[in-house]
Design an enzyme around this catalytic site. Structure first.
Site, PDB file in Angstrom:
ATOM      1  N   GLU A  46       0.805  -1.223   0.000  1.00 46.24           N
ATOM      2  CA  GLU A  46       0.000   0.000   0.000  1.00 46.24           C
ATOM      3  C   GLU A  46       0.835   1.270   0.000  1.00 46.24           C
ATOM      4  OE1 GLU A  46      -2.441  -0.659   3.443  1.00 46.24           O
ATOM      5  OE2 GLU A  46      -4.053  -1.583   2.278  1.00 46.24           O
ATOM      6  N   GLU A  86       6.354 -22.402   7.947  1.00 48.28           N
ATOM      7  CA  GLU A  86       6.675 -21.471   9.033  1.00 48.28           C
ATOM      8  C   GLU A  86       7.619 -22.077  10.060  1.00 48.28           C
ATOM      9  OE1 GLU A  86       3.559 -21.673  12.615  1.00 48.28           O
ATOM     10  OE2 GLU A  86       2.720 -20.733  10.829  1.00 48.28           O
TER      11      GLU A  86
END
Length: 302
Positions: free
Chosen positions: A84, A115
């Site tokens: 963004e 992970e």
């Protein structure tokens, strides 16, 4: 096996134990009441966040980058914040980077097991050419995700400054980094579902970091997006409105200056100072670290 009993985000919430038999409005109120606690947890972490903002701003000012690294929800929030920044602040692609365990595929799909790999994080950071010019923020609700731990340990080994954003107390990542950010949100309304309060806290904190850094880098004038990119009709209208609001000119004049300079910042500076030469505008802004308010003030003083 991981001992989740020692992870504060995994504890059971005594306030929501009857959520499965609550009527809809009561259920939603339970969730909303828990969400209300998040900003207060973030507020307590503001002194920690401030330290990170000041260091990151200096890193970017000197040509470095800000990188986020995380897995699952944490990784997605980091990628979101990074993606963004270019349209909002006009920052170049690659200056703020979001890295998620499992790569772009993991943005839309659950990637099990990745992970748990420290090595995968190291490989990802090497692919992004992490260096001591950069700043790495590890995001982990539990504060113990091996992927994030491995990335932070590698960053430390090459003298890259590190921080973490965690919602668990007494976490592993907080002990690894130089700048820990701990917003202790407590037990989730749905036990262990850290996409809820933890994810909300992470989003708030990353918003604060990136926005505050951009303000310090001169990407904001007053409270306006002075470097907004005019990449669609809505953003063109926003750019025109910003120029009109700051300078007092009409829409037609704002559009003319935006067409000439293709920049809200340059248009505003030109109108307020009556400097029309692009090279001169660039020189003045550069001398004042691209801060419009400072540039205008110093120019008007002569």
């Amino acid at each position: 096996m991981v001992n989740i009993n020692n992870i504060s985000t995994e504890k059971r919430n005594s306030r929501t134990t009857n959520m499965d038999v609550a009527v809809t409005e009561e259920l939603l109120k339970l969730l909303n009441d828990e969400d209300k606690l998040v900003p207060y947890a973030v507020e307590k972490a503001i002194p920690q966040i401030a330290k990170v903002v000041d260091v990151v701003a200096k890193k970017l000012e000197n040509g470095g980058r800000l990188l986020y690294i995380g897995a699952g929800t944490s990784g997605r929030i980091g990628v979101l914040d990074a993606s963004e920044c270019p349209p909002t602040f006009g920052v170049e692609d690659g200056v703020i980077v979001g890295i998620i365990a499992g790569g772009d595929y993991a943005l839309r799909n659950a990637v099990e097991g990745v992970e748990d790999s420290k090595e995968e994080a190291i490989n990802d950071l090497k692919r992004h050419n992490l260096s001591d010019k950069d700043f790495l923020i590890g995001i982990a609700a539990s504060g113990r995700t091996p992927y994030v731990v491995g990335g932070l340990e590698y960053a430390n080994s090459i003298n890259c400054e590190t921080a973490c954003v965690t919602t668990s107390s007494d976490s592993i990542v907080s002990k690894i980094v130089k700048y820990p950010i701990e917003a202790i949100t407590g037990a989730e309304p749905l036990t262990g579902s850290t996409r809820m309060k933890s994810g909300t806290a992470q989003k708030l904190i990353l918003n604060m970091i990136s926005t505050a850094v951009m303000v310090k880098l001169g990407k904001v004038y007053e409270n306006l997006m002075i470097d907004v990119q005019m990449s669609n009709d809505k953003l063109v209208s926003r750019a025109e409105r910003i120029v009109m609001e700051v300078t007092g000119v009409c829409q037609e004049t704002a559009a003319k200056y935006l067409k000439k300079f293709n920049s809200v910042k340059y248009a505003v500076f030109s109108i307020l100072t009556e400097v029309e030469d692009l090279d001169r505008i660039e020189k003045i802004l550069k001398e004042n670290k691209n801060n419009v308010r400072e540039s205008i003030k110093k120019y008007q003083k002569g």
